[in-house]
Design a protein around this motif. Structure first.
Motif, PDB file in Angstrom:
ATOM      1  N   SER A 170     -24.949 -74.160  24.483  1.00 54.03           N
ATOM      2  CA  SER A 170     -26.200 -73.307  23.322  1.00 54.03           C
ATOM      3  C   SER A 170     -25.981 -71.545  23.641  1.00 54.03           C
ATOM      4  CB  SER A 170     -27.807 -73.329  24.339  1.00 54.03           C
ATOM      5  OG  SER A 170     -27.954 -72.885  25.601  1.00 54.03           O
ATOM      6  N   ILE A 171     -26.980 -71.027  22.282  1.00 51.57           N
ATOM      7  CA  ILE A 171     -26.320 -69.946  22.058  1.00 51.57           C
ATOM      8  C   ILE A 171     -27.734 -68.816  21.671  1.00 51.57           C
ATOM      9  CG2 ILE A 171     -25.989 -68.109  19.629  1.00 51.57           C
ATOM     10  CD1 ILE A 171     -23.972 -69.629  19.392  1.00 51.57           C
ATOM     11  N   HIS A 172     -27.950 -68.151  23.066  1.00 50.83           N
ATOM     12  CA  HIS A 172     -28.997 -67.065  23.281  1.00 50.83           C
ATOM     13  C   HIS A 172     -29.899 -66.581  21.905  1.00 50.83           C
ATOM     14  CE1 HIS A 172     -30.572 -70.296  25.856  1.00 50.83           C
ATOM     15  NE2 HIS A 172     -29.012 -70.553  25.943  1.00 50.83           N
ATOM     16  N   PRO A 173     -29.381 -66.257  20.823  1.00 54.31           N
ATOM     17  CA  PRO A 173     -30.373 -64.626  20.796  1.00 54.31           C
ATOM     18  C   PRO A 173     -31.138 -63.884  20.775  1.00 54.31           C
ATOM     19  CG  PRO A 173     -29.548 -66.487  18.854  1.00 54.31           C
ATOM     20  CD  PRO A 173     -30.156 -66.978  20.296  1.00 54.31           C
ATOM     21  N   GLY A 174     -30.467 -63.058  20.897  1.00 53.99           N
ATOM     22  CA  GLY A 174     -31.741 -62.006  20.671  1.00 53.99           C
ATOM     23  C   GLY A 174     -32.283 -61.256  19.436  1.00 53.99           C
ATOM     24  N   PRO A 175     -32.905 -60.232  18.708  1.00 55.80           N
ATOM     25  CA  PRO A 175     -33.151 -60.217  17.051  1.00 55.80           C
ATOM     26  C   PRO A 175     -31.942 -60.040  16.541  1.00 55.80           C
ATOM     27  CG  PRO A 175     -33.506 -57.839  19.136  1.00 55.80           C
ATOM     28  CD  PRO A 175     -32.985 -58.849  19.809  1.00 55.80           C
ATOM     29  N   ILE A 176     -31.935 -60.844  15.299  1.00 53.98           N
ATOM     30  CA  ILE A 176     -30.865 -60.749  14.731  1.00 53.98           C
ATOM     31  C   ILE A 176     -31.435 -60.480  13.079  1.00 53.98           C
ATOM     32  CG2 ILE A 176     -29.672 -62.023  13.430  1.00 53.98           C
ATOM     33  CD1 ILE A 176     -28.825 -61.577  16.429  1.00 53.98           C
ATOM     34  N   ASN A 177     -30.951 -59.863  12.542  1.00 50.21           N
ATOM     35  CA  ASN A 177     -31.746 -59.019  11.503  1.00 50.21           C
ATOM     36  C   ASN A 177     -31.209 -60.684  10.085  1.00 50.21           C
ATOM     37  OD1 ASN A 177     -32.146 -56.778   9.463  1.00 50.21           O
ATOM     38  ND2 ASN A 177     -30.734 -55.540   9.852  1.00 50.21           N
ATOM     39  N   THR A 178     -32.972 -61.085  10.530  1.00 46.97           N
ATOM     40  CA  THR A 178     -32.859 -62.408   8.910  1.00 46.97           C
ATOM     41  C   THR A 178     -33.946 -62.285   9.051  1.00 46.97           C
ATOM     42  OG1 THR A 178     -33.507 -63.864  10.638  1.00 46.97           O
ATOM     43  CG2 THR A 178     -31.241 -63.663  10.072  1.00 46.97           C
ATOM     44  N   ALA A 179     -34.396 -62.638   7.856  1.00 46.52           N
ATOM     45  CA  ALA A 179     -36.131 -62.899   7.108  1.00 46.52           C
ATOM     46  C   ALA A 179     -37.062 -64.050   9.252  1.00 46.52           C
ATOM     47  CB  ALA A 179     -35.996 -64.306   5.813  1.00 46.52           C
ATOM     48  N   MET A 180     -37.030 -64.265   9.827  1.00 47.47           N
ATOM     49  CA  MET A 180     -37.403 -63.915  10.624  1.00 47.47           C
ATOM     50  C   MET A 180     -38.281 -63.216  11.310  1.00 47.47           C
ATOM     51  SD  MET A 180     -36.454 -66.980  14.144  1.00 47.47           S
ATOM     52  CE  MET A 180     -36.367 -68.701  12.560  1.00 47.47           C
ATOM     53  N   LEU A 181     -37.834 -62.282  11.387  1.00 48.37           N
ATOM     54  CA  LEU A 181     -38.026 -60.972  12.270  1.00 48.37           C
ATOM     55  C   LEU A 181     -38.805 -60.034  11.120  1.00 48.37           C
ATOM     56  CD1 LEU A 181     -35.431 -59.071  13.375  1.00 48.37           C
ATOM     57  CD2 LEU A 181     -37.227 -60.444  14.564  1.00 48.37           C
ATOM     58  N   PRO A 182     -40.294 -59.871  11.632  1.00 43.16           N
ATOM     59  CA  PRO A 182     -40.895 -59.187  10.139  1.00 43.16           C
ATOM     60  C   PRO A 182     -40.341 -57.825   9.418  1.00 43.16           C
ATOM     61  CG  PRO A 182     -42.655 -59.683  12.510  1.00 43.16           C
ATOM     62  CD  PRO A 182     -40.591 -60.355  12.774  1.00 43.16           C
ATOM     63  N   ASP A 183     -40.954 -57.854   8.610  1.00 43.44           N
ATOM     64  CA  ASP A 183     -40.106 -55.854   7.537  1.00 43.44           C
ATOM     65  C   ASP A 183     -40.431 -55.484   8.712  1.00 43.44           C
ATOM     66  OD1 ASP A 183     -39.591 -57.821   5.705  1.00 43.44           O
ATOM     67  OD2 ASP A 183     -40.893 -57.535   4.614  1.00 43.44           O
ATOM     68  N   ARG A 184     -42.350 -55.692   9.245  1.00 42.06           N
ATOM     69  CA  ARG A 184     -41.979 -54.247  10.072  1.00 42.06           C
ATOM     70  C   ARG A 184     -41.055 -53.596  11.383  1.00 42.06           C
ATOM     71  NH1 ARG A 184     -44.603 -56.332  14.481  1.00 42.06           N
ATOM     72  NH2 ARG A 184     -45.107 -58.729  13.812  1.00 42.06           N
ATOM     73  N   VAL A 185     -41.187 -54.892  11.630  1.00 44.13           N
ATOM     74  CA  VAL A 185     -39.667 -55.276  13.214  1.00 44.13           C
ATOM     75  C   VAL A 185     -38.621 -54.415  12.609  1.00 44.13           C
ATOM     76  CG1 VAL A 185     -38.556 -55.796  14.680  1.00 44.13           C
ATOM     77  CG2 VAL A 185     -40.893 -56.520  14.180  1.00 44.13           C
ATOM     78  N   ARG A 186     -38.234 -55.049  11.312  1.00 43.45           N
ATOM     79  CA  ARG A 186     -36.882 -54.720  11.182  1.00 43.45           C
ATOM     80  C   ARG A 186     -37.152 -54.055  10.430  1.00 43.45           C
ATOM     81  NH1 ARG A 186     -35.519 -58.994   6.661  1.00 43.45           N
ATOM     82  NH2 ARG A 186     -37.530 -59.495   6.350  1.00 43.45           N
ATOM     83  N   ASP A 187     -37.206 -53.153   9.779  1.00 40.92           N
ATOM     84  CA  ASP A 187     -37.747 -51.577   8.932  1.00 40.92           C
ATOM     85  C   ASP A 187     -37.875 -50.237   9.266  1.00 40.92           C
ATOM     86  OD1 ASP A 187     -37.465 -52.737   6.662  1.00 40.92           O
ATOM     87  OD2 ASP A 187     -38.729 -53.048   6.001  1.00 40.92           O
ATOM     88  N   ASN A 188     -38.198 -50.918  11.112  1.00 40.54           N
ATOM     89  CA  ASN A 188     -38.581 -49.707  12.312  1.00 40.54           C
ATOM     90  C   ASN A 188     -37.109 -49.638  12.871  1.00 40.54           C
ATOM     91  OD1 ASN A 188     -39.339 -47.827  13.680  1.00 40.54           O
ATOM     92  ND2 ASN A 188     -41.160 -49.007  14.624  1.00 40.54           N
ATOM     93  N   PRO A 189     -37.036 -48.248  13.067  1.00 41.32           N
ATOM     94  CA  PRO A 189     -35.282 -48.169  13.669  1.00 41.32           C
ATOM     95  C   PRO A 189     -35.940 -48.061  15.414  1.00 41.32           C
ATOM     96  CG  PRO A 189     -35.662 -45.842  12.798  1.00 41.32           C
ATOM     97  CD  PRO A 189     -37.200 -46.950  12.402  1.00 41.32           C
ATOM     98  N   ASP A 190     -36.534 -47.841  15.774  1.00 41.21           N
ATOM     99  CA  ASP A 190     -37.373 -47.814  16.767  1.00 41.21           C
ATOM    100  C   ASP A 190     -37.422 -49.507  17.717  1.00 41.21           C
ATOM    101  OD1 ASP A 190     -37.050 -45.001  16.879  1.00 41.21           O
ATOM    102  OD2 ASP A 190     -39.831 -44.942  16.805  1.00 41.21           O
ATOM    103  N   THR A 191     -37.772 -49.986  17.094  1.00 39.31           N
ATOM    104  CA  THR A 191     -38.095 -51.298  17.400  1.00 39.31           C
ATOM    105  C   THR A 191     -37.225 -52.013  18.712  1.00 39.31           C
ATOM    106  OG1 THR A 191     -38.749 -51.904  15.035  1.00 39.31           O
ATOM    107  CG2 THR A 191     -38.929 -54.020  16.587  1.00 39.31           C
ATOM    108  N   PHE A 192     -36.030 -51.548  18.927  1.00 37.43           N
ATOM    109  CA  PHE A 192     -34.608 -51.823  19.182  1.00 37.43           C
ATOM    110  C   PHE A 192     -34.649 -50.651  20.363  1.00 37.43           C
ATOM    111  CE2 PHE A 192     -34.911 -54.193  15.327  1.00 37.43           C
ATOM    112  CZ  PHE A 192     -35.179 -55.408  15.612  1.00 37.43           C
TER     113      PHE A 192
END
Ligand code: NAD
Length: 249
Positions: A178-200
């Protein structure tokens, strides 16, 4: 020679995101790829773009007939050696608001879909002389994440299923990881999360991962380079699982 030359792979959820990226990489490494998804227009267009070694079919991972068709198609192409159980759905919802029927839907796609895939390929993969099954779980399958009761249940189940499948299918020459990804830049991440540089900023590497980075890990586990890896869990999360960030961050 590519690292997957001579192998045929089924990748679920391959119309976009990580599954599509894995299809692209596996083709570049010499595999023939059967791409399944429920987003048929997107999947068909992508397969046409990727060329003759790729084909798309409608594969709802919760539908046993769809699995039968996918395995039949793969076996017409070549020996079925690789399954990437990647299809998944995700939402965030607190326990008090989560609806049991919605949670069951999440479980059906993420966990039961992977189980049905393993059942469907077990015999043909054994006949092909063995192979590799990679189940895409999540860091939500390693720990609790607030608001992720339904998702977490499904991804912990994928992790547990991986262990049992490794035990039962190992004697057939089939490895299961099994593979266990953390946040990965795809459509599954909401835009507000992806577009905010502080999120990660809490992650040691300070960013979300790219689908290409997960695809490299899936490639390794699918290939004969990982010939002694089975029953393992592989975290790919920019160091988030390493421990706690400084208290003031
Ligand atoms: N993106 C992230 O941050 C992240 C983190 C950890 C784990 N994951 C996991 O990675 C996998 C891939 O997700 P992604 O990031 O590419 O997101 P995505 O939403 O872009 O891709 C998921 C794909 O699964 C497909 N799918 C949904 N239901 C299906 C069904 N019943 N049958 C077949 N296909 C179905 C979707 O149509 C979509 O193409 C998922 O299992 C997801 O849970 C993602």
């Amino acid at each position: 020679m590519g690292r997957l030359t001579g192998k045929t792979a089924i990748i679920t959820g391959a119309a976009r995101g990580q599954g599509a990226t894995e299809a692209r990489l596996f083709l570049a490494e010499g595999a023939q790829v059967v791409m399944g998804d429920v987003l048929d227009d997107q999947g068909e267009a992508l397969a046409a773009e990727l060329g003759e070694a790729a084909c798309y079919l409608h594969l709802d991972v919760t539908n046993p007939d769809d699995w039968t068709h996918a395995v039949k198609l793969a076996e017409e192409i070549g020996p079925l050696n690789v399954l990437i159980n990647n299809a998944g759905i995700h939402w965030v919802c607190p326990i008090e608001e989560e609806q049991p029927d919605k949670a069951l839907q999440m479980f059906s796609v993420n966990a039961l879909g992977s189980f049905m895939g393993i059942q469907a390929v077990r015999e043909p993969m054994s006949r092909a002389g063995g192979g590799s099954i990679v189940n895409i779980s999540s860091v939500a399958g390693m720990t609790g994440i607030h608001g992720h009761s339904a998702y977490g249940m499904s991804k912990w189940a994928v992790r547990g299923l991986t262990k049992v499948a490794a035990l039962e299918l190992g004697p057939l020459g089939i490895r299961v990881n099994s593979i266990h990804p953390g946040p990965i830049n795809t459509a599954m991440l909401p835009d507000r999360v992806r577009d905010n540089p502080d999120t990660f900023s809490h992650l040691p590497l300070g960013r979300a991962g790219q689908p290409e980075e997960v695809a490299q890990l899936a490639l390794y586990l699918a290939s004969d380079d990982a010939s002694f890896q089975s029953g393992g869990e592989y975290i790919i999360d920019g160091g988030g699982w390493a421990g706690h960030p400084p208290r003031n961050s």
